[in-house]
Design an enzyme around this catalytic site. Sequence first.
Site, PDB file in Angstrom:
ATOM      1  N   HIS A 136       1.838  -8.057   2.041  1.00 15.70           N
ATOM      2  CA  HIS A 136       0.959  -6.924   2.346  1.00 15.70           C
ATOM      3  C   HIS A 136      -0.222  -6.842   1.366  1.00 15.70           C
ATOM      4  O   HIS A 136      -1.309  -6.409   1.738  1.00 15.70           O
ATOM      5  CB  HIS A 136       1.727  -5.597   2.260  1.00 15.70           C
ATOM      6  CG  HIS A 136       2.435  -5.204   3.524  1.00 15.70           C
ATOM      7  ND1 HIS A 136       1.774  -4.976   4.708  1.00 15.70           N
ATOM      8  CD2 HIS A 136       3.746  -4.979   3.789  1.00 15.70           C
ATOM      9  CE1 HIS A 136       2.655  -4.620   5.648  1.00 15.70           C
ATOM     10  NE2 HIS A 136       3.861  -4.619   5.113  1.00 15.70           N
ATOM     11  N   GLY A 143      10.977  -0.887   1.926  1.00 12.47           N
ATOM     12  CA  GLY A 143       9.849  -1.362   1.128  1.00 12.47           C
ATOM     13  C   GLY A 143       8.557  -0.764   1.645  1.00 12.47           C
ATOM     14  O   GLY A 143       8.464  -0.395   2.816  1.00 12.47           O
ATOM     15  N   HIS A 179       8.032  -9.881   1.723  1.00 13.68           N
ATOM     16  CA  HIS A 179       7.353  -9.138   2.793  1.00 13.68           C
ATOM     17  C   HIS A 179       6.288  -8.198   2.203  1.00 13.68           C
ATOM     18  O   HIS A 179       5.138  -8.173   2.676  1.00 13.68           O
ATOM     19  CB  HIS A 179       8.404  -8.351   3.595  1.00 13.68           C
ATOM     20  CG  HIS A 179       7.845  -7.437   4.639  1.00 13.68           C
ATOM     21  ND1 HIS A 179       8.130  -7.582   5.982  1.00 13.68           N
ATOM     22  CD2 HIS A 179       7.033  -6.353   4.555  1.00 13.68           C
ATOM     23  CE1 HIS A 179       7.496  -6.631   6.670  1.00 13.68           C
ATOM     24  NE2 HIS A 179       6.837  -5.871   5.826  1.00 13.68           N
ATOM     25  N   GLU A 180       6.660  -7.460   1.151  1.00 17.54           N
ATOM     26  CA  GLU A 180       5.716  -6.509   0.542  1.00 17.54           C
ATOM     27  C   GLU A 180       4.598  -7.238  -0.192  1.00 17.54           C
ATOM     28  O   GLU A 180       3.446  -6.803  -0.172  1.00 17.54           O
ATOM     29  CB  GLU A 180       6.440  -5.549  -0.412  1.00 17.54           C
ATOM     30  CG  GLU A 180       7.553  -4.704   0.205  1.00 17.54           C
ATOM     31  CD  GLU A 180       7.169  -4.042   1.517  1.00 17.54           C
ATOM     32  OE1 GLU A 180       5.992  -3.657   1.687  1.00 17.54           O
ATOM     33  OE2 GLU A 180       8.042  -3.923   2.394  1.00 17.54           O
ATOM     34  N   GLN A 203      -0.448  -0.101   2.783  1.00 10.93           N
ATOM     35  CA  GLN A 203       0.167   0.683   3.869  1.00 10.93           C
ATOM     36  C   GLN A 203      -0.064   2.181   3.723  1.00 10.93           C
ATOM     37  O   GLN A 203       0.147   2.934   4.668  1.00 10.93           O
ATOM     38  CB  GLN A 203       1.682   0.410   3.936  1.00 10.93           C
ATOM     39  CG  GLN A 203       2.012  -1.000   4.389  1.00 10.93           C
ATOM     40  CD  GLN A 203       3.503  -1.173   4.483  1.00 10.93           C
ATOM     41  OE1 GLN A 203       4.153  -1.457   3.485  1.00 10.93           O
ATOM     42  NE2 GLN A 203       4.051  -0.993   5.675  1.00 10.93           N
ATOM     43  N   CYS A 250       8.692  -3.354   9.859  1.00 13.64           N
ATOM     44  CA  CYS A 250       7.639  -2.888   8.959  1.00 13.64           C
ATOM     45  C   CYS A 250       7.304  -1.443   9.304  1.00 13.64           C
ATOM     46  O   CYS A 250       7.175  -1.109  10.475  1.00 13.64           O
ATOM     47  CB  CYS A 250       6.408  -3.782   9.133  1.00 13.64           C
ATOM     48  SG  CYS A 250       5.048  -3.349   8.039  1.00 13.64           S
ATOM     49  N   LEU A 251       7.181  -0.596   8.279  1.00 16.67           N
ATOM     50  CA  LEU A 251       6.864   0.819   8.518  1.00 16.67           C
ATOM     51  C   LEU A 251       5.498   0.978   9.188  1.00 16.67           C
ATOM     52  O   LEU A 251       5.236   2.005   9.799  1.00 16.67           O
ATOM     53  CB  LEU A 251       6.900   1.602   7.205  1.00 16.67           C
ATOM     54  CG  LEU A 251       8.304   1.892   6.653  1.00 16.67           C
ATOM     55  CD1 LEU A 251       8.207   2.497   5.255  1.00 16.67           C
ATOM     56  CD2 LEU A 251       9.087   2.817   7.578  1.00 16.67           C
TER      57      LEU A 251
END
Length: 165
Positions: free
Chosen positions: A134, A44, A130-131, A49, A88-89
């Site tokens: 963000h 994701g 989660h996304e 991000q 997380c990226l």
Amino acid sequence: MLTIVRLGDAVLRKQASLIPDIDRTIADLAAGMIEAMHAGRGIGLAGPQVAELKRIFVTHVEGDRARVFINPQIIRTSTEQEPREEGCLSIPGVYADVVRPSEISVQAWNERGRPFTLDADGILARVILHEYDHLNGVLFLDHLDEKKRLRLVRVYDKRQKAAQV
Ligand code: NI
């Protein structure tokens, strides 16, 4: 290739804005985000991000196709919750169990401007929540108790410093 920003960048803490028109620019952004997500071996990725403060995220979990969510709204969450490991990226190398609703329904638009509603459970529900966080400047670390959060941030900082040497 879009650059993924890391923990400590102020853009990750800002509120993303609604996307007024789903045009070619947004479709290109979605495609670029999918590419960056795949390159980072993530499941994701959200607009903030890649320093785009827009309400858009993409997902691609195993057994599913890549999906684009524009102006998403979580319209239902189950009362049942479960812990599941998240990463997380933007915070590479850090993982922790986070408790969230097991099942959700989300309403959004895709990159072609089509509205859709999706019921999700398991890992897909997890990544959507989660996304979605963000888009509101929230990171998965914020769901942990303070002690655990600070410990993970220290681990992350130490690793980042070591990587810069
Ligand atoms: Ni993330």
